[in-house]
Design a protein around this motif. Sequence first.
Motif, PDB file in Angstrom:
ATOM      1  N   LYS A 251       0.814  -1.222   0.000  1.00  0.00           N
ATOM      2  CA  LYS A 251       0.000   0.000   0.000  1.00  0.00           C
ATOM      3  C   LYS A 251       0.847   1.271   0.000  1.00  0.00           C
ATOM      4  O   LYS A 251       0.523   2.245  -0.679  1.00  0.00           O
ATOM      5  CB  LYS A 251      -0.916  -0.003   1.222  1.00  0.00           C
ATOM      6  CG  LYS A 251      -1.883   1.162   1.280  1.00  0.00           C
ATOM      7  CD  LYS A 251      -2.840   1.024   2.463  1.00  0.00           C
ATOM      8  CE  LYS A 251      -3.848   2.169   2.501  1.00  0.00           C
ATOM      9  NZ  LYS A 251      -4.784   2.036   3.647  1.00  0.00           N
ATOM     10  N   PHE A 252       1.953   1.275   0.748  1.00  0.00           N
ATOM     11  CA  PHE A 252       2.676   2.532   0.960  1.00  0.00           C
ATOM     12  C   PHE A 252       4.064   2.587   0.329  1.00  0.00           C
ATOM     13  O   PHE A 252       4.663   3.650   0.267  1.00  0.00           O
ATOM     14  CB  PHE A 252       2.838   2.797   2.468  1.00  0.00           C
ATOM     15  CG  PHE A 252       1.539   3.035   3.168  1.00  0.00           C
ATOM     16  CD1 PHE A 252       0.844   4.235   3.002  1.00  0.00           C
ATOM     17  CD2 PHE A 252       0.995   2.066   3.985  1.00  0.00           C
ATOM     18  CE1 PHE A 252      -0.361   4.441   3.643  1.00  0.00           C
ATOM     19  CE2 PHE A 252      -0.209   2.275   4.643  1.00  0.00           C
ATOM     20  CZ  PHE A 252      -0.894   3.465   4.473  1.00  0.00           C
ATOM     21  N   CYS A 253       4.592   1.452  -0.129  1.00  0.00           N
ATOM     22  CA  CYS A 253       5.970   1.453  -0.623  1.00  0.00           C
ATOM     23  C   CYS A 253       6.019   1.300  -2.141  1.00  0.00           C
ATOM     24  O   CYS A 253       5.078   0.833  -2.777  1.00  0.00           O
ATOM     25  CB  CYS A 253       6.768   0.316   0.016  1.00  0.00           C
ATOM     26  SG  CYS A 253       6.758   0.383   1.823  1.00  0.00           S
ATOM     27  N   THR A 254       7.159   1.649  -2.688  1.00  0.00           N
ATOM     28  CA  THR A 254       7.378   1.540  -4.130  1.00  0.00           C
ATOM     29  C   THR A 254       7.973   0.166  -4.444  1.00  0.00           C
ATOM     30  O   THR A 254       8.952  -0.259  -3.811  1.00  0.00           O
ATOM     31  CB  THR A 254       8.336   2.639  -4.613  1.00  0.00           C
ATOM     32  OG1 THR A 254       7.778   3.905  -4.258  1.00  0.00           O
ATOM     33  CG2 THR A 254       8.535   2.555  -6.122  1.00  0.00           C
ATOM     34  N   LYS A 255       7.408  -0.523  -5.427  1.00  0.00           N
ATOM     35  CA  LYS A 255       7.882  -1.843  -5.807  1.00  0.00           C
ATOM     36  C   LYS A 255       9.062  -1.740  -6.763  1.00  0.00           C
ATOM     37  O   LYS A 255       9.137  -0.851  -7.593  1.00  0.00           O
ATOM     38  CB  LYS A 255       6.768  -2.645  -6.483  1.00  0.00           C
ATOM     39  CG  LYS A 255       5.610  -2.992  -5.580  1.00  0.00           C
ATOM     40  CD  LYS A 255       4.586  -3.813  -6.328  1.00  0.00           C
ATOM     41  CE  LYS A 255       3.403  -4.161  -5.432  1.00  0.00           C
ATOM     42  NZ  LYS A 255       2.394  -4.979  -6.152  1.00  0.00           N
TER      43      LYS A 255
END
Length: 855
Positions: free
Chosen positions: A354-358
């Motif tokens: 939800k909150f981090c960049t992949k």
Amino acid sequence: MYLGLLVVSLVSVVRIANGKCYDEHMYQPVDERDGDFIIVGLFNVGSIRKEIDTTTNHTKYYCDYFTSTRSMYGMQKALSLRDEVMKFSTKLQKERNVTIGYQIYAVCDSYHVNNRVSMTAMNNPKVIGVSGVDIKKFLKESALITTTNYIPTFTYMYSDSDLLKGSQYPTYFAIIDTEENEAEILLRFLEMMGYHYIDIWHHSYSEQLSEYIYHDYLVEGENGCGRIEQVSSDKDAMRISELYNKTGGSPAEVHLIMGNNKYGSVAQLKHLIEVVNITNRIYILGISNGRSKYSEGHIEAVKSLVGNTTNETIIFQYSPLLNTKTDINDQMRDNWTVLPGNKLDDGYRGLQEKFCTKEKDVGNETTSYISCGVTSWSAFVVAGVRSILTALNETLASGHTVDPDNPCNLRQKVYDMTIDPDRIVKMTFEGNKTFNVTYRHKTLSAGFEFVAWSSSEGTLTTLGYGFTDKFQVTNKTAIEKIKSQYRTGCSEPCKPGTYRKFSNTKSLICCWKCHACDGHKYTNATNQDFCHHCPETKISNTTHTGCIRVEDVFLRYNSPKFITGMVFVGLGLILTAFLFGFTYKTEDRPVIKASNPVFLYILLFSIAFGILTAGVPLLRPTHQSCNSEFIMVVVTLSLLTSSLAWRCGSIYGLFSAANNFGTPKCGIFFKTPGILAINLTSMTINVATVIILQQFKLGWRFVMKQKESHTPQVHMCDAVKGQLGYLTILPFIIPSILFITTLFLAFKMRKFPHNFRETSNIFIATLVVLFTSIMFLSGYNLADESIKPFLRAVVLFVTSLAFLICIFFPKIFVIIKKSDIEAERQELKSQLRSFVSKTVRNDDTRLSRSQSHRL
């Protein structure tokens, strides 16, 4: 202790009784592993959510783990605890054949859940330690429950003096220091740097610490001033501008940011630089609030906003100094070991989604998450866990075993091993300086390490180590460089001789302008709010830093008036001595005999005494000199007026008797005994009057007069003022009567042909003295106080000299110019015959007129 537990339980029951029905899964661990010993972790993860069952129409409450990044940071701390337990479990299994397990609970921002899971941990005999909940409002209740069964319980994020000192928390300890001690150490740093004008922006969690620094150090401590405002998020940053508009004044160059986080302190930095436009040598004091390193947002924000400009930006940060056996590297990383199939791992993975960049690695077919941000608090979670498990290992190594029926014994041993009040740790600082640090009881922190980051250098530099009792400087050069570059206050210090004039903004009590003291005012210290008045007898020095005594006024021995007066007094005494010898030498001459030598000797003594008295007012006035002057003046006037009155009276009596063809009445009075008697009587009465007046502190006295404040004091002799002041004239009544009598008789006899017209000379002398006295009395009160002693000396000298010249100089002239004694006698006889014949003719004329009247 059990009473406290009962209270907490009752509170929990009350909170359950509000009609809410909680999901039973909320009381279960989000992750657990069994072992011989268990470490429990309580973390504020998730938020309470409600769900309505459509079939039963009942509302159920459950924990939602995917609400915010705060949940993600809480799970990071939980993962740190799990990793540390697993490492120690492997170690202890090899060394002691003992396994360590863990239970991790999500408190879910609920009092009820917090207390329920704390009681679960308390009742588990395998639990050897608890990592307390990371939220203040739950902390004390949770610690009160878990320490009841002597379970070592620690908090890694907040510390409270009540928890450390309270007897109801027997096995509680903290990783970081209390806010009170943290504030004391911070204040030592601020004082060392000389910062007195500080704007404080604090997170809600740091309100108590911030208020302490603001009120106790800046305001009530009178060390400076500034502004204070809560800024907990990027939205709150607008309050900074609002506060500046409200208070006025220039922004401080030192900004104390309490509670660094991505959404608070970074937003403050951006607002200060971009909106408030503090770009000229901005000074940010970033406080880590216990964190071990800066978040990337701080430095990156400053780099992007300030760039490569010449506007230097300094960020200070401090972090706790932990016991060396628990000192660890930061447990901050992008990815922990995430296991599938439990709430903790699934929840953390969901938060990453939800909150981090992949970021995908196609070759390895893996996905990593970047730019999530990591919490620095995980390092302190690891410190607490490692401290307890290290103490457990040492306790087991010393031969202690587990008693299933009484696990509290082992727990107490572990706690005592963890918190050793007598342990001393040798610490080595930069420059190979070493000294011992004693750690305070029930906390693993001894103090704080202070570092600085410079935008121009881009590196972190250790400045020193702060403790409650001292500040250990390790890089004096860096500190002095920082101190020299920045203005540490709103205003420059006002030096002695000046005072602070404040602006109209009352909230900025350290913003002022320096004004010089004027008039007879002074300040003798730095930063005085007003100038002090000098005492009336003093004036300010030229720099207005103190008062100096005004030089008193009196005739000094090197003054021209004193020297001139004393020269004339000396000449007068020499002249009097000469006339005394001359009179003694020519006693047989008719002009001397006719005057009665005794009268002349007494008169010369009176004149000499008067000339000597003329020198007394020239001396520095004292009580003794004033009393002496009063008596000497009275003696002089008594002798002079008595002698002159006797002389005029004797002459008048002689010629009155001759005019009536008789003998003088009271003939004995006009002889030598008479002059002695009148002089002695007059002098005795007057001197006695003076002595009586002095006994009652009346008459003539020593005073110091001052025209107005801060003017010289004049030392002088003056008559006593007041209702009884008129009594001062008593000693002068008899001399005044005798003087008037002398003047009257001398005027009446000024043409008598007797003794070479001596009464004419006496009349001239008394007339000179009369005019001198009138002029003296009329001008004395109008004269300046400093000149009055000289005027008194002049009038005394002129009075004595007038009698000396008018009475004795004609005799000298007669003796020198008319040395033929017989000629003097013939002239006297001729004058007598002329006077007698004139008198007879006058008598015949009166007789014939009388007879004609009868006819």
